[in-house]
Design a protein around this motif. Structure first.
Motif, PDB file in Angstrom:
ATOM      1  N   PRO A 117       0.804  -1.237   0.000  1.00 22.78           N
ATOM      2  CA  PRO A 117       0.000   0.000   0.000  1.00 22.78           C
ATOM      3  C   PRO A 117       0.830   1.277   0.000  1.00 22.78           C
ATOM      4  CG  PRO A 117      -0.289  -1.229   2.058  1.00 22.78           C
ATOM      5  CD  PRO A 117       0.483  -2.108   1.135  1.00 22.78           C
ATOM      6  N   THR A 118       2.065   1.209   0.517  1.00 26.35           N
ATOM      7  CA  THR A 118       2.875   2.436   0.511  1.00 26.35           C
ATOM      8  C   THR A 118       3.418   2.745  -0.888  1.00 26.35           C
ATOM      9  OG1 THR A 118       4.740   1.109   1.244  1.00 26.35           O
ATOM     10  CG2 THR A 118       3.593   2.333   2.944  1.00 26.35           C
ATOM     11  N   ALA A 119       3.136   1.866  -1.843  1.00 24.34           N
ATOM     12  CA  ALA A 119       3.590   2.136  -3.206  1.00 24.34           C
ATOM     13  C   ALA A 119       2.685   3.154  -3.901  1.00 24.34           C
ATOM     14  CB  ALA A 119       3.639   0.845  -4.013  1.00 24.34           C
ATOM     15  N   PHE A 120       1.570   3.500  -3.275  1.00 19.39           N
ATOM     16  CA  PHE A 120       0.702   4.535  -3.850  1.00 19.39           C
ATOM     17  C   PHE A 120       0.827   5.774  -2.968  1.00 19.39           C
ATOM     18  CE2 PHE A 120      -3.533   6.580  -4.379  1.00 19.39           C
ATOM     19  CZ  PHE A 120      -3.357   6.959  -5.703  1.00 19.39           C
ATOM     20  N   MET A 121       1.518   6.761  -3.473  1.00 17.62           N
ATOM     21  CA  MET A 121       1.829   7.911  -2.620  1.00 17.62           C
ATOM     22  C   MET A 121       1.834   9.228  -3.383  1.00 17.62           C
ATOM     23  SD  MET A 121       5.838   7.291  -2.231  1.00 17.62           S
ATOM     24  CE  MET A 121       6.198   5.582  -2.285  1.00 17.62           C
ATOM     25  N   PRO A 122       0.729   9.539  -4.084  1.00 16.47           N
ATOM     26  CA  PRO A 122       0.723  10.801  -4.840  1.00 16.47           C
ATOM     27  C   PRO A 122       0.889  12.012  -3.941  1.00 16.47           C
ATOM     28  CG  PRO A 122      -1.480   9.845  -4.737  1.00 16.47           C
ATOM     29  CD  PRO A 122      -0.538   8.818  -4.194  1.00 16.47           C
ATOM     30  N   PHE A 123       0.529  11.880  -2.657  1.00 18.55           N
ATOM     31  CA  PHE A 123       0.641  13.007  -1.729  1.00 18.55           C
ATOM     32  C   PHE A 123       1.784  12.806  -0.736  1.00 18.55           C
ATOM     33  CE2 PHE A 123      -3.688  13.135  -3.314  1.00 18.55           C
ATOM     34  CZ  PHE A 123      -3.824  14.475  -3.624  1.00 18.55           C
ATOM     35  N   GLY A 124       2.689  11.884  -1.029  1.00 20.02           N
ATOM     36  CA  GLY A 124       3.787  11.603  -0.111  1.00 20.02           C
ATOM     37  C   GLY A 124       3.320  10.659   0.980  1.00 20.02           C
ATOM     38  N   MET A 125       4.061  10.642   2.062  1.00 21.60           N
ATOM     39  CA  MET A 125       3.791   9.631   3.089  1.00 21.60           C
ATOM     40  C   MET A 125       4.401  10.056   4.411  1.00 21.60           C
ATOM     41  SD  MET A 125       3.540   5.768   2.442  1.00 21.60           S
ATOM     42  CE  MET A 125       2.075   6.303   1.607  1.00 21.60           C
ATOM     43  N   GLY A 126       3.786   9.595   5.503  1.00 20.49           N
ATOM     44  CA  GLY A 126       4.376   9.824   6.824  1.00 20.49           C
ATOM     45  C   GLY A 126       4.033  11.192   7.382  1.00 20.49           C
ATOM     46  N   PRO A 127       4.801  11.624   8.398  1.00 18.21           N
ATOM     47  CA  PRO A 127       4.467  12.877   9.104  1.00 18.21           C
ATOM     48  C   PRO A 127       4.451  14.098   8.178  1.00 18.21           C
ATOM     49  CG  PRO A 127       6.243  11.702  10.230  1.00 18.21           C
ATOM     50  CD  PRO A 127       5.979  10.968   8.957  1.00 18.21           C
ATOM     51  N   HIS A 128       5.169  14.014   7.043  1.00 18.72           N
ATOM     52  CA  HIS A 128       5.195  15.175   6.145  1.00 18.72           C
ATOM     53  C   HIS A 128       4.304  14.995   4.929  1.00 18.72           C
ATOM     54  CE1 HIS A 128       7.941  17.878   8.131  1.00 18.72           C
ATOM     55  NE2 HIS A 128       8.576  16.785   8.561  1.00 18.72           N
ATOM     56  N   ILE A 129       3.345  14.100   5.048  1.00 17.89           N
ATOM     57  CA  ILE A 129       2.407  13.930   3.930  1.00 17.89           C
ATOM     58  C   ILE A 129       1.785  15.286   3.595  1.00 17.89           C
ATOM     59  CG2 ILE A 129       0.398  13.389   5.378  1.00 17.89           C
ATOM     60  CD1 ILE A 129      -0.312  11.215   3.246  1.00 17.89           C
ATOM     61  N   CYS A 130       1.423  15.456   2.344  1.00 22.45           N
ATOM     62  CA  CYS A 130       0.901  16.742   1.861  1.00 22.45           C
ATOM     63  C   CYS A 130      -0.145  17.335   2.807  1.00 22.45           C
ATOM     64  CB  CYS A 130       0.270  16.526   0.493  1.00 22.45           C
ATOM     65  SG  CYS A 130      -0.531  17.989  -0.161  1.00 22.45           S
ATOM     66  N   ALA A 131       0.096  18.590   3.197  1.00 23.87           N
ATOM     67  CA  ALA A 131      -0.839  19.269   4.102  1.00 23.87           C
ATOM     68  C   ALA A 131      -2.145  19.603   3.377  1.00 23.87           C
ATOM     69  CB  ALA A 131      -0.185  20.532   4.645  1.00 23.87           C
ATOM     70  N   GLY A 132      -2.107  19.626   2.051  1.00 27.64           N
ATOM     71  CA  GLY A 132      -3.304  19.999   1.300  1.00 27.64           C
ATOM     72  C   GLY A 132      -4.070  18.801   0.759  1.00 27.64           C
ATOM     73  N   PHE A 133      -3.726  17.601   1.237  1.00 29.24           N
ATOM     74  CA  PHE A 133      -4.310  16.363   0.721  1.00 29.24           C
ATOM     75  C   PHE A 133      -5.858  16.401   0.694  1.00 29.24           C
ATOM     76  CE2 PHE A 133      -5.510  11.905   2.257  1.00 29.24           C
ATOM     77  CZ  PHE A 133      -5.731  11.430   0.985  1.00 29.24           C
ATOM     78  N   ASN A 134      -6.463  16.660   1.846  1.00 29.05           N
ATOM     79  CA  ASN A 134      -7.930  16.655   1.893  1.00 29.05           C
ATOM     80  C   ASN A 134      -8.519  17.795   1.077  1.00 29.05           C
ATOM     81  OD1 ASN A 134      -8.633  14.378   3.403  1.00 29.05           O
ATOM     82  ND2 ASN A 134      -7.910  15.377   5.264  1.00 29.05           N
ATOM     83  N   PHE A 135      -7.892  18.938   1.208  1.00 29.04           N
ATOM     84  CA  PHE A 135      -8.386  20.108   0.463  1.00 29.04           C
ATOM     85  C   PHE A 135      -8.357  19.815  -1.039  1.00 29.04           C
ATOM     86  CE2 PHE A 135      -7.313  23.986  -1.894  1.00 29.04           C
ATOM     87  CZ  PHE A 135      -8.466  24.714  -1.662  1.00 29.04           C
ATOM     88  N   ALA A 136      -7.209  19.325  -1.525  1.00 27.86           N
ATOM     89  CA  ALA A 136      -7.037  19.113  -2.967  1.00 27.86           C
ATOM     90  C   ALA A 136      -8.012  18.049  -3.491  1.00 27.86           C
ATOM     91  CB  ALA A 136      -5.595  18.707  -3.268  1.00 27.86           C
ATOM     92  N   THR A 137      -8.170  16.939  -2.750  1.00 27.38           N
ATOM     93  CA  THR A 137      -9.029  15.861  -3.262  1.00 27.38           C
ATOM     94  C   THR A 137     -10.504  16.271  -3.198  1.00 27.38           C
ATOM     95  OG1 THR A 137      -8.825  14.784  -1.101  1.00 27.38           O
ATOM     96  CG2 THR A 137      -7.471  13.913  -2.844  1.00 27.38           C
ATOM     97  N   ASN A 138     -10.899  16.944  -2.101  1.00 23.32           N
ATOM     98  CA  ASN A 138     -12.304  17.361  -2.021  1.00 23.32           C
ATOM     99  C   ASN A 138     -12.635  18.414  -3.068  1.00 23.32           C
ATOM    100  OD1 ASN A 138     -13.205  15.658   0.002  1.00 23.32           O
ATOM    101  ND2 ASN A 138     -12.416  16.974   1.609  1.00 23.32           N
ATOM    102  N   GLU A 139     -11.710  19.336  -3.257  1.00 19.83           N
ATOM    103  CA  GLU A 139     -11.948  20.389  -4.252  1.00 19.83           C
ATOM    104  C   GLU A 139     -12.125  19.769  -5.640  1.00 19.83           C
ATOM    105  OE1 GLU A 139      -8.602  22.812  -5.414  1.00 19.83           O
ATOM    106  OE2 GLU A 139      -9.806  24.611  -5.176  1.00 19.83           O
ATOM    107  N   ALA A 140     -11.252  18.816  -5.979  1.00 23.42           N
ATOM    108  CA  ALA A 140     -11.337  18.189  -7.302  1.00 23.42           C
ATOM    109  C   ALA A 140     -12.642  17.404  -7.438  1.00 23.42           C
ATOM    110  CB  ALA A 140     -10.135  17.275  -7.524  1.00 23.42           C
ATOM    111  N   LYS A 141     -13.024  16.677  -6.371  1.00 25.62           N
ATOM    112  CA  LYS A 141     -14.262  15.887  -6.460  1.00 25.62           C
ATOM    113  C   LYS A 141     -15.482  16.794  -6.637  1.00 25.62           C
ATOM    114  CE  LYS A 141     -12.669  11.908  -3.839  1.00 25.62           C
ATOM    115  NZ  LYS A 141     -12.704  11.187  -2.567  1.00 25.62           N
ATOM    116  N   ILE A 142     -15.519  17.894  -5.907  1.00 26.50           N
ATOM    117  CA  ILE A 142     -16.659  18.823  -6.015  1.00 26.50           C
ATOM    118  C   ILE A 142     -16.717  19.408  -7.433  1.00 26.50           C
ATOM    119  CG2 ILE A 142     -17.519  21.083  -5.254  1.00 26.50           C
ATOM    120  CD1 ILE A 142     -16.348  20.330  -2.435  1.00 26.50           C
ATOM    121  N   THR A 143     -15.556  19.818  -7.929  1.00 24.48           N
ATOM    122  CA  THR A 143     -15.525  20.446  -9.261  1.00 24.48           C
ATOM    123  C   THR A 143     -15.970  19.460 -10.338  1.00 24.48           C
ATOM    124  OG1 THR A 143     -13.635  21.722  -8.485  1.00 24.48           O
ATOM    125  CG2 THR A 143     -14.024  21.717 -10.859  1.00 24.48           C
TER     126      THR A 143
END
Ligand code: HEM
Length: 182
Positions: A117-143
């Protein structure tokens, strides 16, 4: 996603059906409904896998000697995790790695990655995972949901495939689509 759904009309139709079943034709997408868009999530994952925006990947510093799988990493080295290369590794994704197949995510990321599962990491991984992950995915889904509610779209004959790495992966010559009101 617009590019891939323009090419794969069958998935565009499935995504629209899902949006209609959750929001109907008129309701503005809300937070509750967005979490129920399973096919949309699969399409987004497959898009992020094929055209990982942060194609070059990310770096990590090793602060003490450590063993990582079969590698001995000494303190002070920096290593690079190449997102795009991992997202296109046939050992993980299978021989159809270059095909757009959202169904590979239908039973979750572990199944899609052959139990890596760690082979899928478009937003990175671990403590420094993308801070905008939820924002970016929700924004794209809404649009995309709001576009699917109102329009059909297909690829223009003038489209030239030109993924281009410039900070993020982008279409150098644009994505020309023909849009029709529903
Ligand atoms: C599709 C859109 C995006 C993708 C694919 C993406 C991807 C990434 C990746 C791969 C990293 C490196 C993570 C790591 O080192 O493990 C990162 C970090 C980061 N991203 Fe994003 N990102 C996106 C959108 C955004 C947005 C919209 C924001 C802000 C609103 C954002 C803010 C950040 C920040 C602040 C970091 C640094 C996190 C840290 O080092 O602790 N990103 N992103």
């Amino acid at each position: 996603m617009i590019l891939l759904l323009s090419i794969h009309q069958d998935w565009q139709e499935k995504a629209r059906k899902e949006v209609f079943s959750v929001f109907g034709r008129d309701k503005t997408p809300d937070a509750d409904g967005i979490t129920r868009l399973k096919l949309m999530g699969m399409i987004m994952n497959e898009t992020l896998r094929l055209y990982s925006p942060v194609y070059s990947g990310f770096m990590r510093d090793v602060d003490k000697d450590i063993r990582l799988g079969k590698f001995d990493l000494p303190a002070s080295v920096q290593f690079h995790i190449p997102i795009m290369a991992i997202h296109h590794d046939p050992d993980i994704w299978g021989e159809d790695v270059n095909l757009f197949k959202p169904e590979r995510f239908s039973e979750g990321i572990a199944k899609a990655t052959n139990n890596n599962p760690t082979a899928f990491m478009p937003f990175g991984m671990g403590p420094h995972i993308c801070a905008g992950f939820n924002f970016a995915t929700n924004e794209a889904k809404i649009t995309i949901a709001m576009i699917l509610q109102r329009f059909t779209f297909s690829l223009s004959p003038g489209y030239v495939h030109s993924p281009f790495p410039f900070l993020a992966v982008r279409p150098e010559k644009g994505v020309q689509v023909i849009i029709n009101a529903l």
